[in-house]
Design an enzyme around this catalytic site. Structure first.
Site, PDB file in Angstrom:
ATOM      1  N   HIS B 156      23.876   8.614  14.953  1.00 39.02           N
ATOM      2  CA  HIS B 156      22.657   8.117  15.659  1.00 39.02           C
ATOM      3  C   HIS B 156      21.591   9.149  15.411  1.00 39.02           C
ATOM      4  CE1 HIS B 156      25.241   5.578  18.625  1.00 39.02           C
ATOM      5  NE2 HIS B 156      26.374   6.745  18.318  1.00 39.02           N
ATOM      6  N   SER B 278      -1.834  13.086  -3.395  1.00 39.31           N
ATOM      7  CA  SER B 278      -2.675  12.036  -2.817  1.00 39.31           C
ATOM      8  C   SER B 278      -4.022  12.156  -3.217  1.00 39.31           C
ATOM      9  CB  SER B 278      -2.391  12.518  -1.251  1.00 39.31           C
ATOM     10  OG  SER B 278      -3.447  11.999  -0.658  1.00 39.31           O
ATOM     11  N   LYS B 326      16.979 -17.657 -13.475  1.00 39.54           N
ATOM     12  CA  LYS B 326      17.077 -16.563 -14.681  1.00 39.54           C
ATOM     13  C   LYS B 326      16.093 -15.415 -14.161  1.00 39.54           C
ATOM     14  CE  LYS B 326      15.601 -18.562 -18.246  1.00 39.54           C
ATOM     15  NZ  LYS B 326      14.907 -19.083 -19.751  1.00 39.54           N
TER      16      LYS B 326
END
Lengths: 448, 448, 448, 448
Positions: B156, B278, B326
């Site tokens: 969790h 960045s 394909k």
């Protein structure tokens, strides 16, 4: 012999190829918009005195030229440049030196790529609207021409009640036109300026975001800088979701036309230019164009799913995963235009075999009309239904094929009101023309 | 100014572009296999005396050359040729005249395209198996190295119990290796000869389908000629479905590594060569490679869906819609290879911060181990659980981080058996090598 | 021992169970709307003199009672009745004899089920709009309260620039409110009367479709009788597609909150009432509610796909496949309401740890702000960028956490305009209230 | 009047309903397996002396009774209990006090729910295999019976070459049987014991995981405790992916049969017991059963997508999202059984109209056979093709319908080898029976 499939590529090359992906190819469609977005940004930067007037003049000259080259398909993106934004920046820096670098002040790749994708998609959506209107009109022309051509109406792939080709073609026209308000809301969703959101947190500079938005003809600024980033992927999904309506309509219509032109039904005949032959069977004429229209419904659903999958699991803000949302958006928009466009020659060249349409009807197809003849004379429906059900053939007059004429309430085949649909097509056309003109005026003003 | 987006393309050009689609580009990967399939077919035709010995010799010479060119990336498919099959036929006819045309005897485009797609996918699948094995081993190396590195175990997204990086890395290795039997069954499904099924109904010629199958190294002939056609799209979906397992494993692992290398967790550090900077933020190192690995899970699901969508609604036999299957197959196979391959440098260059791994643990993470210490001394579980739950901090010894050492049953972090996984990797390697050699021998025998 | 799994069911029972499916259970939500639709239809039938005044009076009495029972959850659908429409017809026939049968005059199951599904979905959509407005306001309350709470802003799961919880919460509020025009267009799409289209071809009776539409508060009649049938499945897909926006927003927000409340970040704490314990680990508090909110994004995408899959391959007109579109629509609408609703107690009970929010920031997070301080003083961006990049730590002042204050352009964290979002929520509320009142007035007028 | 749709539910009730979800209802199918899993776990716990002999005896008695009740459909799960695991634990605690609580020693909900889901799915998969075998045989019976019934063979929904119903039915039988190795690999994937993995990190107790695995008839222990948790969702996706093959086969076959029984083709007639009437059209017999079989292809794809969506974005280890994977798995397995089962009465009651099958053929359908008659006499294929293409009607003999007889190579309609398919069905039956017996013996040994 070594494996044919083996590429023998060194790992670094694989990494480079992997991170670059299809961007150089995809960005060829975006680079003109990137230049336009850059021009608006530069104009605003000059107005807030981050750029000088001379710098702006130089940038405008160069960016105009990029727009021209891109429109002529002459702008190139080298593989090493990775994407169109770098190619554009390289070009400006090469030609203008430091001035070229300065244009990146106050923006990030993140808001830059969103801006040019939206500008692209905005026009693509207008194109979709226009093609959709034309294809609706093509359907309406067929509906008008074959308004009285009797043909079986089906439910469950079974003859249900006598109907007309007029009802059939105008049904699909009406369905198509239902997409209009969805396209408009998608357009509004798209038509918001992301510029100035930078990487999602703004910059410490007095950017005039409203001004940039106005220069690019956006309806409004998308406010919260982080909300702009959270919208990435979502916008792509929503726009593609809007296209699903008309593309799946045409996919189903294509299926209908394939069956209606089959040997067994023979209601229509497809022209040679929209069918193809077989490499083994000399007698064949195959409805390839219609089959590919049908198949685009399958593809577009996958593209929508792709956009949704890509952004669904992410936390707030930008992640590189979002780069992949460009491919399904561009493909989906262009394929939608193609599908809408390619159907028209199929429609304009098909011929109807009135006799087979009419004669294909089983006599029992008139059973419901027989029931309602009794109901109209005051008999309870269930009673009439039971009697006819006991021996439908006996209850039905010998030629039931024009039973649809007696069905004359709103929307029924005996009372088609095609004028209302033409009006809806006209309204869509007006919306399209208005938006189109506004976009053209925007570019004219910006490019000077 | 006219719309940038407008292509101004005449309708006939749109139809041509629409029906050709991406085939010329996609078929560049298939043309060598198409030539090999053609060579086997021609050999059999000569054996049943449809071709003369001279014709076969001429065809063999020419087809060998096509294979060579295609392997070197030099074979070209002109747009006007529409696809690789036509390009191949044109080439043979140009060079060999009527002999070149004769090779199409006893086959159709339908079985031809299935054959070369399977030959391609068969080798791609072997490549997937090989990359998967290598990536599993890379994970096992990390597991071995960090076998005793304590780290929080999560459920969790919450600290659950002390664990080890050894358990973590070897878990994903084990998950990856679970794909082996699925890859093998996909390989078997693929490795059946479609040739001779023609357009789905066979031909009135004494084709020796078994012989062609043997020449191409297929395991067996796919019998019923119509079943071969019905398998189109389905095979693509099933193969892509098989890839979903490992690609989603890596997608999840990438998410783990992104978080584990974040500032907040800091368990690992990614090397510079697999991160990027960045355009706006000078301090950033972004995990782009891992993000794109994650994003490929989203894409592959869409490709699987695309194949399924395309064939799901069709009646028996061939339809042109199937041509579109394909693209997702080829893309899915190649992207899977890339993802498996690109992860390895990420793994081989990452460094572990043992201290942060250990110190990140909350003291209460030891609560369950504290409970089990009491259980081991004979106390009922629920009683011990309640007592510890009342005040977990108090019940846990000051440094709970090595609580995993006491968990020593099969598969637990205190008793990792990495040898068993290495054996599974070895077995996969043997399968791969065996198949690989058989394929290589097949091509050698066929090309002579 | 025989297999536990075996049901030993005779084939006829399997067929019956198979064709009935979940309809009896699903139709419990629809039966009140079916009765209302029937009442409008009967009223019109009386006006065109197919029913007598006495019949209408009897039907009105009985249908009102069904509406009451259904609203109280007391109306029952026996398994043998197969669906709610039959249960309703049986009830009317039982109580009113022939009059009960007569209500089926001039309609088919096909238009009947579409009508009651739309009436249901129309109100569900209003409920979605209302919950969405309330949840946006809950986010805005948090944004207001934590407008100045400094927290790292992330891109690529990496600290990017200092930001605020105000920006974070109001970003999601803005994203949520973006759904408003989509909900409105979905409402318009839904709010068209299908009644009188019968099985897709109308009936030979002078039905007043406009009158029925008015009685049920529909905006307009959906014209072409076949177009109504073609819209089945498509409407469901489009409505679910509209819900994807906000549900995926909340799914992502839930992921954010799960991480923000994890031990490693600790920016927020979730209240006990929205977390759960573990059956084995005494110390755990798990964010189950947020995890299930997240998971509903995954489910809703599948429900959308289900609706699309079901109708995509079909020819024009009704097919039984379409019956299955009811389940994903109802589930999707109700789950959306739940997700929007359940998030609110999570938001209203969470507490913020200001200190951890602020202190979690790495010093280098201030690098971009440091660059822009130089840019503001006239230095070229790329120059400033390079200098800061060379040693980000040195360039950043000791506490960069409030760097966001200097970002004050439109939408930036230093200049949040929450009032504009409140206005958008108010506008949505007004639309909702207007529509809501119109629906209530419709039912009041119809039930008398 | 207030909105009908409003539930007026207090928030706490919404949260409770939201977190419980459908578990009480779904777990009714799992509770017997949960009791069996518990029995094996308890047996092992007694062997390692965590439980006394007396405790085990008491638990065995009670668990046996639960299995009996569950098999008779009498075990109940109260809403307040939330799920079957709690209901089982409550029952044991009620009856046996502390002993009932002690059974939870050494396990977690996480491994417990995986165990019982796999035991359930294992038997469901055996049932799928058995139904698939039977349905293949039903198709083979039709193929045998109509081995020489001439019927048009189609490509592109166009008459292609004369074929037989024997080829048609046995093609689908062969396609169905292709699923066998996939089902077997899915079975192997499923048939691994998760017990002892606890919440993903094991427990500090000398659990004998191998023993529990043996007691439950698993093939092996799934080793790494974290790998077990990572497999959640993935297993569900893979199993559902395996079912896609046969369910989409039947979906397509259903589409074929719907068309073949339409008025236009009339090749077959469906029996009344598998068709239904119309509420408005007295003459209709609708192929509802086939339409719902077709529609299950659409649903199963969505269920597969749901499982994939749910687990795809998660980090390692358990998350509550995974709870939702139960619903699509159970639904998908049961619907697959139904679809396979329900098709059989459709097949066993259909009648063939030989005359319409044969007479529906256009003369030109014989063109390819005409070409090959010339090829067999030594003429080059392309030359013969051209000549026939010039005037197909002229080239074809008057009755081309038995042209398939001359196509006699492997798999062609003139040389169907149904015996090979019967063998494959037999092999599948043997695998099924072997596995089935092993499971039965396991339960007998465990329950004593």
């Amino acid at each position: 012999m070594s494996r044919l499939w083996e590429r023998g590529e060194p790992l670094e090359a694989t990494i480079a190829r992997f991170t670059v992906g299809d961007d150089p190819q995809l960005d060829l469609r975006l680079v003109a918009y990137d230049a336009l977005g850059s021009l608006a940004h530069a104009t605003m930067l000059a107005e807030i005195e981050v750029l000088t007037h001379e710098e702006l003049t130089a940038l405008r000259r160069e960016l105009r030229q990029v727009v021209d080259e891109a429109r002529r398909g002459e702008f190139e993106i080298a593989l090493a440049e990775e994407d169109g934004h770098t190619a554009l920046e390289n070009r400006l820096t090469e030609r203008l030196g430091d001035t070229g670098k300065r244009i990146h002040t106050g923006r990030s790749r993140n808001d830059q790529v969103i801006a040019c994708t939206r500008l692209y998609a905005r026009e693509a959506l207008l194109r979709v609207a226009d093609e959709l209107r034309e294809t609706s009109l093509a359907l309406l022309r067929l509906a008008t021409e074959h308004r009285e051509t009797s043909v079986p109406g089906y439910t469950h792939t079974r003859q249900a009640m006598p109907s007309t080709l007029g009802l059939f073609f105008s049904a699909w026209a009406e369905n198509l036109l239902d997409a209009a308000p969805w396209l408009e809301v998608a357009y509004q969703h798209l038509n918001r300026s992301p510029l100035g959101s930078a990487s999602g947190y703004g910059v410490a500079l007095a950017l005039d975001r409203q001004r940039v938005s106005d220069l690019l003809g956006f309806d409004r600024v998308q406010r919260n800088t982080l909300a702009v980033q959270n919208d990435r992927g979502r916008t792509e999904m929503l726009v593609l979701g809007t296209l699903l309506g008309p593309v799946l309509d045409l996919s189903r219509l294509a299926t209908d036309l394939i069956w209606m032109s089959s040997e067994a039904l023979g209601f229509i005949r497809l022209a040679d230019q929209v069918t193809t032959g077989s490499s083994i069977m000399p007698q064949k004429r195959n409805p390839d164009v219609l089959e590919l229209i049908r198949a685009n419904g399958a593809r577009l659903r996958a593209r929508h799913q792709e956009a949704a999958n890509l952004y669904a699991g992410l936390t707030a803000g930008y992640h590189r995963d979002l780069q992949y949302t460009k491919a399904p958006l561009l493909a989906g928009l262009e394929e939608t235009v193609d599908v809408l466009r390619v159907l028209r020659p199929v429609l304009s060249t098909l011929t109807v075999d009135d006799r087979r349409c009419r004669e294909s009807m089983d006599r029992s197809i008139g059973a419901t009309d027989a029931v309602y003849r009794q109901v109209a004379q005051g008999r309870p429906f269930r009673e009439a239904y039971k009697e006819v059900a006991a021996d439908p053939e006996a209850a039905v007059e010998s030629d039931p094929s024009e039973g649809w004429r007696a069905r004359r309430h709103l929307g029924a085949p005996g009372a088609l009101d095609l004028g209302e649909l033409e009006e809806r097509a006209t309204e869509l056309g007006e919306w399209h023309r208005g938006r189109q003109r506004a976009v053209a005026a925007t570019w004219q003003a910006l490019l000077g």
